[in-house]
Design a protein around this motif. Sequence first.
Motif, PDB file in Angstrom:
ATOM      1  N   GLU A 391       0.925  -1.336   0.077  1.00  0.00           N
ATOM      2  CA  GLU A 391      -0.085   0.128  -0.057  1.00  0.00           C
ATOM      3  C   GLU A 391       1.002   1.258  -0.074  1.00  0.00           C
ATOM      4  OE1 GLU A 391      -1.009   1.280   4.555  1.00  0.00           O
ATOM      5  OE2 GLU A 391      -2.255  -0.216   3.552  1.00  0.00           O
ATOM      6  N   ASP A 392       2.100   1.020   0.141  1.00  0.00           N
ATOM      7  CA  ASP A 392       3.082   2.231   0.152  1.00  0.00           C
ATOM      8  C   ASP A 392       3.992   2.274  -0.792  1.00  0.00           C
ATOM      9  OD1 ASP A 392       2.053   3.448   2.611  1.00  0.00           O
ATOM     10  OD2 ASP A 392       3.399   2.262   3.876  1.00  0.00           O
ATOM     11  N   VAL A 393       3.616   1.468  -2.249  1.00  0.00           N
ATOM     12  CA  VAL A 393       4.255   1.688  -3.262  1.00  0.00           C
ATOM     13  C   VAL A 393       3.462   2.505  -4.294  1.00  0.00           C
ATOM     14  CG1 VAL A 393       5.273   0.154  -5.227  1.00  0.00           C
ATOM     15  CG2 VAL A 393       5.305  -0.754  -2.933  1.00  0.00           C
ATOM     16  N   HIS A 394       3.870   3.730  -4.492  1.00  0.00           N
ATOM     17  CA  HIS A 394       3.173   4.736  -5.186  1.00  0.00           C
ATOM     18  C   HIS A 394       4.305   5.636  -5.497  1.00  0.00           C
ATOM     19  CE1 HIS A 394       2.795   6.455  -1.366  1.00  0.00           C
ATOM     20  NE2 HIS A 394       2.111   5.517  -0.880  1.00  0.00           N
ATOM     21  N   PHE A 395       3.786   7.052  -6.029  1.00  0.00           N
ATOM     22  CA  PHE A 395       4.640   7.998  -6.594  1.00  0.00           C
ATOM     23  C   PHE A 395       5.110   8.637  -5.175  1.00  0.00           C
ATOM     24  CE2 PHE A 395       1.937   8.847 -10.554  1.00  0.00           C
ATOM     25  CZ  PHE A 395       2.906   8.447 -11.035  1.00  0.00           C
ATOM     26  N   TRP A 396       4.780   8.458  -3.878  1.00  0.00           N
ATOM     27  CA  TRP A 396       5.409   9.070  -2.782  1.00  0.00           C
ATOM     28  C   TRP A 396       5.888   8.052  -1.889  1.00  0.00           C
ATOM     29  CZ3 TRP A 396       0.882  10.293  -5.419  1.00  0.00           C
ATOM     30  CH2 TRP A 396       0.755  11.651  -5.661  1.00  0.00           C
ATOM     31  N   SER A 397       6.325   6.907  -2.532  1.00  0.00           N
ATOM     32  CA  SER A 397       6.754   5.758  -1.950  1.00  0.00           C
ATOM     33  C   SER A 397       8.070   6.127  -1.009  1.00  0.00           C
ATOM     34  CB  SER A 397       7.026   4.522  -2.478  1.00  0.00           C
ATOM     35  OG  SER A 397       7.453   3.643  -1.877  1.00  0.00           O
ATOM     36  N   GLY A 398       8.077   5.711   0.278  1.00  0.00           N
ATOM     37  CA  GLY A 398       9.599   5.838   0.730  1.00  0.00           C
ATOM     38  C   GLY A 398      10.332   4.520   0.894  1.00  0.00           C
ATOM     39  N   ALA A 399      10.368   3.835  -0.234  1.00  0.00           N
ATOM     40  CA  ALA A 399      10.975   2.674  -0.417  1.00  0.00           C
ATOM     41  C   ALA A 399      12.476   2.751  -0.551  1.00  0.00           C
ATOM     42  CB  ALA A 399      10.487   1.819  -1.408  1.00  0.00           C
ATOM     43  N   GLN A 400      12.894   3.989  -1.080  1.00  0.00           N
ATOM     44  CA  GLN A 400      14.183   4.241  -1.418  1.00  0.00           C
ATOM     45  C   GLN A 400      15.098   4.866  -0.193  1.00  0.00           C
ATOM     46  OE1 GLN A 400      15.622   6.280  -5.197  1.00  0.00           O
ATOM     47  NE2 GLN A 400      16.112   7.885  -3.816  1.00  0.00           N
ATOM     48  N   LYS A 401      16.335   4.297  -0.358  1.00  0.00           N
ATOM     49  CA  LYS A 401      17.329   4.602   0.830  1.00  0.00           C
ATOM     50  C   LYS A 401      17.916   5.768   0.223  1.00  0.00           C
ATOM     51  CE  LYS A 401      17.690   0.422   3.247  1.00  0.00           C
ATOM     52  NZ  LYS A 401      18.718  -0.647   3.840  1.00  0.00           N
ATOM     53  N   ASN A 402      17.865   6.981   0.697  1.00  0.00           N
ATOM     54  CA  ASN A 402      18.440   8.139   0.086  1.00  0.00           C
ATOM     55  C   ASN A 402      20.042   8.232   0.546  1.00  0.00           C
ATOM     56  OD1 ASN A 402      16.213   9.346  -1.434  1.00  0.00           O
ATOM     57  ND2 ASN A 402      15.451   9.580   0.582  1.00  0.00           N
ATOM     58  N   ILE A 403      20.855   8.985  -0.331  1.00  0.00           N
ATOM     59  CA  ILE A 403      22.194   9.000   0.352  1.00  0.00           C
ATOM     60  C   ILE A 403      22.438  10.358   1.082  1.00  0.00           C
ATOM     61  CG2 ILE A 403      24.760   9.776  -0.839  1.00  0.00           C
ATOM     62  CD1 ILE A 403      23.785   8.303  -3.311  1.00  0.00           C
ATOM     63  N   SER A 404      21.765  11.518   0.994  1.00  0.00           N
ATOM     64  CA  SER A 404      22.196  12.481   1.546  1.00  0.00           C
ATOM     65  C   SER A 404      20.881  13.061   2.406  1.00  0.00           C
ATOM     66  CB  SER A 404      22.552  13.667   0.654  1.00  0.00           C
ATOM     67  OG  SER A 404      23.792  13.240   0.095  1.00  0.00           O
TER      68      SER A 404
END
Length: 615
Positions: A391-404
């Motif tokens: 339910e959190d896989v969409h345009f505002w998903s927080g699935a990515q671990k950002n670098i900075s």
Amino acid sequence: MITDRILLTTPCYPYPSLPANDSLTDATGQRFTHGDDIFTLVSHTHCYANHILAQNVNIPAILLEYPRWNNFIEEVDKEYAIIGISAFPVHLDMVMKMCKYIREKSPETKILLGSYGAQAFAAQYDEETKKKYVDHVVLGEGVKFLRELLREDTNRPIQQKLMPKCGGAPPFLNKYPRGGIGFLVTGLGCPGGCDFCSTTEMFGKKRIELLSPEDFVNHVELYRKHFKQLSSIFVIEEDHFRHPRWLVKTKEKWEKNMDLVENVDWTGFGSVDFIWHFASNYGWDAIPETGIGAVFIGVESKFAGEHGYRKVKEADAREVFHKLHSMGIRTLGAWICGWDYHSHANMYEDLNYFIACKPTYEQLTRLSPFPGTELWRKLKDQGRVMEVPWEDVHFWSGAQKNISLETHETLNLTEYGYDLLYRTWGPSLLRRLEVTLNGYEFCMNSDNPLMRENRSQLFKKGSVVSWSMLGAMDRFAPNGVVRRRVQKADERFRDLIGEPTPMMELISRSVEQSAVKFKMKHLFDPYDRKPREEPAKRYLYNKDKSIKDDDIPYITEYPNKIPRNVRRDMRRNNFKYKLINKFLSIKYRVKSTKRLSELDDTILNNIRGQSYGGF
């Protein structure tokens, strides 16, 4: 076992809400006018993939749209030979529940899963798991697959006749707006190769043409034949400007129909560089002459061109947006937060570059690694895809671990961006009026008589309808800067089109009063506390021989009883607009033989339509 018809369905309700507590099915509210306070447009949309499938097979089809669980199991229990489910990744928990029920109650049924939910499903699960739930994971263009499965001719043209229309309106004006926007798909896929794009992956970096320019215009003409209130068509294609010959041929066909020139426009898709290339080769004036009235433009980032994305490498997005706006072409600008190169040192610079484009409408999202895309595979190999529920896989998903950046920062920045656009330029409704006035002035100064004498009428009518919102926008402007923009738009309207008629002024006061009442009513109980839900619908594609080629090809049913309070409100709403229309028609017609002014006719037609006129 039912073998003489198929069942097509969307996922069952309940649907999860998006991170800002928005509805999954409300595109204008969740994205394009998000953050505009009471001027945020509330809209409804449809599952067009299933409608295209149903229209393009020879056997009858039952199509469930937004069914509740009881609607779904009632159909499944009839034991269809084939059931197709079209879904997005966000729906996959519900989809697997649906598949389990089908397996238990109708084990001989062949289950098909399509659209981007199928792409994510195929990427995430092994073959044994996939076979447990579905028989066919359909990737790519679905009509050909379904025709092959049914042993039908795969070479005949794909039709998209008179599909259900979208609709929307500010919530203080109309809670139940009629559908006023048509929908067509001219092509699928894109050779651009952006690694984050599900469409690029789905269609193998190729474009599949679904409608030729002639077919496209013919389909628009059919919409107009049945729905005279329709004034805009939303046209899906990853980038129309990558295919200039298609646009040129569309222009040639469009210009031959004066009804379309004066009354209809369409929303297309483009990228900064390819719009620039088209204008360089054919001239900027050729763009509005195609009939296009709005362009969805993926800016993505100021720095995207430096990092391998050709879409924004050669031209300045600010210049392209400004030039389009100067000709009356509205823009839907898209920006993405969370690139690997984003840091505290440049993310606000990037956002403000996008704000400077002054998009008429906007889509601000996070960079989201959708399962099955090249970006997802790359980040997965780097251990940078976090486990999140479907339910959190969409345009505002927080699935990515950002670098900075921290995960919450990227979401906060998109929300801040929406607020900054509103506080800088005002609501999208104001920006639309400004661009529409530009279009009227551009046409009146054009050397092309078709633009000067005919196309100008579309912009004039659009300006008249939008003007009625200025009083409410002035009262509820977020600051003095926006309030001055509202007042300047009013001055410009009077300079270009003339003084508002008494009817227009009355409507403007009425709109402002409605906004005040709405604001007061929802001061302590906000209207958007609960995301919008769509009613369940059942469409019957009977393929009856009595239905002619240019008739609406389906019958619409509502399988669930409409709640008494909703039914009451809808009746009141319809009665109110009929009464207003009747009252104004009588009040401002001095004699029965005297015609109302052109501007007043436009107002009455808009009230009669009860729907927002498009992007």
